[in-house]
Write a protein that holds these residues in place. Structure first.
Motif, mmCIF file in Angstrom:
data_model
loop_
_atom_site.group_PDB
_atom_site.id
_atom_site.type_symbol
_atom_site.label_atom_id
_atom_site.label_comp_id
_atom_site.label_asym_id
_atom_site.label_seq_id
_atom_site.Cartn_x
_atom_site.Cartn_y
_atom_site.Cartn_z
ATOM 1 N N PRO A 1 0.791 -1.241 0.000
ATOM 2 C CA PRO A 1 0.000 0.000 0.000
ATOM 3 C C PRO A 1 0.823 1.291 0.000
ATOM 4 O O PRO A 1 0.364 2.312 0.507
ATOM 5 C CB PRO A 1 -0.766 -0.134 1.314
ATOM 6 C CG PRO A 1 0.211 -0.813 2.239
ATOM 7 C CD PRO A 1 0.982 -1.768 1.361
ATOM 8 N N GLU A 2 2.015 1.293 -0.571
ATOM 9 C CA GLU A 2 2.812 2.514 -0.624
ATOM 10 C C GLU A 2 2.097 3.576 -1.449
ATOM 11 O O GLU A 2 1.655 3.300 -2.581
ATOM 12 C CB GLU A 2 4.182 2.223 -1.237
ATOM 13 C CG GLU A 2 5.047 1.300 -0.393
ATOM 14 C CD GLU A 2 6.313 0.861 -1.114
ATOM 15 O OE1 GLU A 2 7.170 0.269 -0.454
ATOM 16 O OE2 GLU A 2 6.435 1.116 -2.332
ATOM 17 N N PRO A 3 1.974 4.800 -0.947
ATOM 18 C CA PRO A 3 1.282 5.853 -1.710
ATOM 19 C C PRO A 3 1.870 6.067 -3.100
ATOM 20 O O PRO A 3 1.133 6.357 -4.051
ATOM 21 C CB PRO A 3 1.472 7.098 -0.825
ATOM 22 C CG PRO A 3 1.611 6.558 0.561
ATOM 23 C CD PRO A 3 2.368 5.270 0.402
ATOM 24 N N ARG A 4 3.189 5.911 -3.249
ATOM 25 C CA ARG A 4 3.814 6.228 -4.529
ATOM 26 C C ARG A 4 3.327 5.340 -5.662
ATOM 27 O O ARG A 4 3.284 5.769 -6.811
ATOM 28 C CB ARG A 4 5.341 6.148 -4.408
ATOM 29 C CG ARG A 4 5.867 4.807 -3.918
ATOM 30 C CD ARG A 4 7.380 4.848 -3.791
ATOM 31 N NE ARG A 4 7.903 3.567 -3.319
ATOM 32 C CZ ARG A 4 9.131 3.144 -3.572
ATOM 33 N NH1 ARG A 4 9.959 3.892 -4.291
ATOM 34 N NH2 ARG A 4 9.540 1.981 -3.111
ATOM 35 N N LEU B 1 -2.017 6.608 -11.166
ATOM 36 C CA LEU B 1 -2.846 7.746 -11.571
ATOM 37 C C LEU B 1 -2.190 8.515 -12.713
ATOM 38 O O LEU B 1 -2.864 8.944 -13.663
ATOM 39 C CB LEU B 1 -3.080 8.677 -10.376
ATOM 40 C CG LEU B 1 -3.933 8.114 -9.229
ATOM 41 C CD1 LEU B 1 -3.891 9.054 -8.037
ATOM 42 C CD2 LEU B 1 -5.367 7.862 -9.668
ATOM 43 N N GLU B 2 -0.881 8.681 -12.635
ATOM 44 C CA GLU B 2 -0.156 9.371 -13.705
ATOM 45 C C GLU B 2 -0.269 8.620 -15.031
ATOM 46 O O GLU B 2 -0.371 9.238 -16.102
ATOM 47 C CB GLU B 2 1.318 9.525 -13.323
ATOM 48 C CG GLU B 2 1.565 10.516 -12.193
ATOM 49 C CD GLU B 2 3.007 10.496 -11.726
ATOM 50 O OE1 GLU B 2 3.813 9.722 -12.303
ATOM 51 O OE2 GLU B 2 3.328 11.239 -10.782
ATOM 52 N N GLY C 1 -6.679 12.277 -11.530
ATOM 53 C CA GLY C 1 -6.428 12.592 -10.136
ATOM 54 C C GLY C 1 -7.098 11.570 -9.244
ATOM 55 O O GLY C 1 -8.016 10.859 -9.679
ATOM 56 N N GLY C 2 -6.655 11.497 -7.995
ATOM 57 C CA GLY C 2 -7.228 10.519 -7.068
ATOM 58 C C GLY C 2 -8.724 10.648 -6.900
ATOM 59 O O GLY C 2 -9.447 9.649 -6.835
ATOM 60 N N GLU C 3 -9.207 11.889 -6.855
ATOM 61 C CA GLU C 3 -10.638 12.126 -6.653
ATOM 62 C C GLU C 3 -11.480 11.703 -7.849
ATOM 63 O O GLU C 3 -12.708 11.621 -7.752
ATOM 64 C CB GLU C 3 -10.884 13.605 -6.342
ATOM 65 C CG GLU C 3 -10.709 14.560 -7.513
ATOM 66 C CD GLU C 3 -9.242 14.858 -7.872
ATOM 67 O OE1 GLU C 3 -9.025 15.556 -8.883
ATOM 68 O OE2 GLU C 3 -8.325 14.390 -7.142
ATOM 69 N N VAL D 1 -7.542 1.013 2.315
ATOM 70 C CA VAL D 1 -7.355 2.104 3.278
ATOM 71 C C VAL D 1 -6.317 3.091 2.759
ATOM 72 O O VAL D 1 -6.493 4.314 2.840
ATOM 73 C CB VAL D 1 -6.941 1.540 4.646
ATOM 74 C CG1 VAL D 1 -6.510 2.651 5.597
ATOM 75 C CG2 VAL D 1 -8.086 0.738 5.273
ATOM 76 N N ALA D 2 -5.221 2.566 2.196
ATOM 77 C CA ALA D 2 -4.158 3.427 1.671
ATOM 78 C C ALA D 2 -4.659 4.267 0.503
ATOM 79 O O ALA D 2 -4.334 5.456 0.392
ATOM 80 C CB ALA D 2 -2.972 2.577 1.241
ATOM 81 N N ALA D 3 -5.451 3.668 -0.376
ATOM 82 C CA ALA D 3 -5.981 4.403 -1.520
ATOM 83 C C ALA D 3 -6.948 5.499 -1.065
ATOM 84 O O ALA D 3 -6.898 6.631 -1.573
ATOM 85 C CB ALA D 3 -6.684 3.437 -2.473
ATOM 86 N N ARG D 4 -7.798 5.178 -0.122
ATOM 87 C CA ARG D 4 -8.766 6.169 0.363
ATOM 88 C C ARG D 4 -8.064 7.362 1.007
ATOM 89 O O ARG D 4 -8.548 8.491 0.924
ATOM 90 C CB ARG D 4 -9.731 5.509 1.344
ATOM 91 C CG ARG D 4 -10.762 4.609 0.666
ATOM 92 C CD ARG D 4 -11.607 3.862 1.674
ATOM 93 N NE ARG D 4 -12.672 3.101 1.014
ATOM 94 C CZ ARG D 4 -13.314 2.084 1.589
ATOM 95 N NH1 ARG D 4 -13.007 1.708 2.840
ATOM 96 N NH2 ARG D 4 -14.261 1.437 0.934
ATOM 97 N N ALA D 5 -6.920 7.116 1.636
ATOM 98 C CA ALA D 5 -6.160 8.208 2.256
ATOM 99 C C ALA D 5 -5.655 9.210 1.216
ATOM 100 O O ALA D 5 -5.351 10.354 1.552
ATOM 101 C CB ALA D 5 -4.985 7.641 3.045
ATOM 102 N N LEU D 6 -5.598 8.774 -0.036
ATOM 103 C CA LEU D 6 -5.156 9.639 -1.132
ATOM 104 C C LEU D 6 -6.337 10.245 -1.897
ATOM 105 O O LEU D 6 -6.149 10.862 -2.946
ATOM 106 C CB LEU D 6 -4.278 8.838 -2.100
ATOM 107 C CG LEU D 6 -3.014 8.213 -1.496
ATOM 108 C CD1 LEU D 6 -2.300 7.353 -2.524
ATOM 109 C CD2 LEU D 6 -2.085 9.289 -0.956
ATOM 110 N N GLY D 7 -7.536 10.050 -1.378
ATOM 111 C CA GLY D 7 -8.725 10.610 -2.021
ATOM 112 C C GLY D 7 -9.344 9.727 -3.076
ATOM 113 O O GLY D 7 -10.264 10.147 -3.783
#
Length: 214
Positions: A151-154, A160-161, A166-168, A181-187
């Motif tokens: 679940p690393e944010p990077r 997404l790139e 964008g995350g939203e 959970v990690a994905a939701r933390a990024l929107g």
């Protein structure tokens, strides 16, 4: 409005890991209770522990599959009380994965409606059936190929790139809650996958699309 879908492979686009593992345990005569104890500790540390582990290294491609196979085989036992054969261990473990056609049909419909799709998978040095992936994915992010893991944010930022979203604007589908959970933390909206019908129904609601054929 959501216009992107990030999705896991094993256990989401395939049948569940537990079914595949059960077949392997029987075929290789693995001590199942011992295996589950070993794997529970390894996975718990990989997702919730402090510091690096062999699972982190494998999933990022920092060690090759054969090195991990030797490490894992040394931790396991067969019902005869000896370690299993290390060579080819991972291939045998995952041989029972079967494609879930309903999920692929859903991805086809998603793309027909202009929604971008990206596979985001933590690899265990396993082979993927890529022959028709161009039909289903706009981008593919395999952990061992990009040097990042869920679940690393990077790895989510990288995915997404790849699809220019964008995350939203996106939803992420995975069968491991820590990754959701990690994905939701990024929107990013999250769907914790348990079966095709419920996941597709939830995705239809989020995307406001009909994704199942009449």
């Amino acid at each position: 409005m959501l216009t992107g879908v990030l999705i896991d492979w094993g256990g989401v686009l395939t049948t569940g890991l537990s079914d595949a593992i059960a077949r392997w345990i029987a075929a290789d005569r693995i001590d199942g209770d011992h295996y589950r104890d070993v794997m529970r500790k390894m996975i718990d540390h990989a997702y919730h522990g402090d510091g690096e582990s062999v699972v982190h290294a494998l999933e990022r491609g920092e060690i090759d599959g054969s090195a991990f196979e030797r490490d894992l085989a040394a931790r396991l036992l067969t019902v005869d009380g000896v370690p299993p054969v290390a060579d080819g261990l991972l291939a045998r473990m995952f041989a029972g994965f079967e494609r879930v056609d309903a999920m692929y049909d859903m991805l086809r419909e998603v793309r027909k409606n202009g929604v971008k799709t990206c596979l985001v998978s933590n690899s265990w040095s396993n082979e993927y059936p890529r022959h028709d992936w161009d039909e289903f994915f706009d981008a593919v992010v395999i952990s061992g190929e990009v040097g990042m893991r869920k679940p690393e944010p990077r790895i989510f930022h990288h995915a997404l790139e790849q699809i220019g979203r964008g995350g939203e604007e996106c939803v992420f589908i995975d069968d491991i809650e820590a990754n959701i959970v990690a994905a939701r933390a990024l929107g990013i909206a999250g769907i914790h996958h348990s079966d095709a019908n419920s996941t597709i129904a939830e995705l239809e609601t989020l995307l406001r699309l009909t994704l199942r054929r009449a």
